[in-house]
Design a protein around this motif. Structure first.
Motif, mmCIF file in Angstrom:
data_model
loop_
_atom_site.group_PDB
_atom_site.id
_atom_site.type_symbol
_atom_site.label_atom_id
_atom_site.label_comp_id
_atom_site.label_asym_id
_atom_site.label_seq_id
_atom_site.Cartn_x
_atom_site.Cartn_y
_atom_site.Cartn_z
ATOM 1 N N ALA A 82 0.822 -1.213 0.000
ATOM 2 C CA ALA A 82 0.000 0.000 0.000
ATOM 3 C C ALA A 82 0.854 1.260 0.000
ATOM 4 O O ALA A 82 0.610 2.191 -0.784
ATOM 5 C CB ALA A 82 -0.935 -0.002 1.211
ATOM 6 N N LEU A 83 1.858 1.315 0.841
ATOM 7 C CA LEU A 83 2.676 2.527 0.929
ATOM 8 C C LEU A 83 3.666 2.647 -0.222
ATOM 9 O O LEU A 83 3.947 3.758 -0.685
ATOM 10 C CB LEU A 83 3.394 2.581 2.275
ATOM 11 N N THR A 85 3.189 1.597 -3.325
ATOM 12 C CA THR A 85 2.490 2.031 -4.538
ATOM 13 C C THR A 85 2.065 3.498 -4.465
ATOM 14 O O THR A 85 1.785 4.100 -5.497
ATOM 15 C CB THR A 85 1.259 1.149 -4.836
ATOM 16 N N MET A 86 2.028 4.086 -3.276
ATOM 17 C CA MET A 86 1.774 5.527 -3.183
ATOM 18 C C MET A 86 2.969 6.312 -3.719
ATOM 19 O O MET A 86 2.806 7.356 -4.345
ATOM 20 C CB MET A 86 1.506 5.939 -1.744
ATOM 21 N N LYS A 87 4.160 5.829 -3.465
ATOM 22 C CA LYS A 87 5.374 6.514 -3.914
ATOM 23 C C LYS A 87 5.790 6.066 -5.308
ATOM 24 O O LYS A 87 6.255 6.857 -6.111
ATOM 25 C CB LYS A 87 6.510 6.271 -2.925
ATOM 26 N N PRO A 89 3.929 4.338 -8.209
ATOM 27 C CA PRO A 89 2.621 3.850 -8.668
ATOM 28 C C PRO A 89 2.673 2.577 -9.521
ATOM 29 O O PRO A 89 1.688 1.849 -9.581
ATOM 30 C CB PRO A 89 2.075 5.020 -9.494
ATOM 31 N N ASP A 114 -6.418 -3.367 -2.763
ATOM 32 C CA ASP A 114 -6.171 -2.909 -4.130
ATOM 33 C C ASP A 114 -7.429 -3.085 -4.975
ATOM 34 O O ASP A 114 -8.428 -3.623 -4.552
ATOM 35 C CB ASP A 114 -4.962 -3.604 -4.753
#
Length: 115
Positions: A82-83, A85-87, A89, A114
């Motif tokens: 989760a974290l 893919t925030m940084k 993508p 997801d």
């Protein structure tokens, strides 16, 4: 939380051992050489997830049965995904079959968050 970084290969990308933080002086988290920035970021988040999970429930986290181990690793995989893919993508997740014993790593938490 103290994190030790090592510029060497150690058979895995990182590990957490809360016993190493004796009297608050040791490094509970060890991070080793990773193939790229995305893996390094994900490994760091994954190991921090283990440490925070341990801090929430030390007694429950210290269980060693297979179900507890799957929960521990699946939680860290999900938080890491989760974290990361925030940084990053386009991060597709960590492939765990070559790191340690892959049967503990599941994507149940990742699948719940997801699309």
């Amino acid at each position: 939380m103290k994190i030790a970084a090592f510029d060497k290969d150690d058979g895995d990308y990182g590990n957490t051992n809360m016993g190493r933080r004796f009297l608050g002086m040791g490094n509970a988290i060890h991070i080793y050489r990773n193939p790229d920035n995305e893996h390094l970021y994900n490994t760091t988040i994954h190991e921090l997830a283990h440490a925070s999970h341990w801090n929430l429930s030390k007694t429950a986290y210290n269980k060693t049965d297979s179900e507890a181990r799957r929960v521990q690793e699946s939680w860290a995989v999900g938080v890491g995904y989760a974290l990361t893919t925030m940084k990053y993508p386009y991060w597709e997740g960590q492939y765990y079959s070559t790191i340690g014993d892959s049967r503990w790593y599941t994507y149940v938490v990742t699948d719940m968050i997801d699309t």
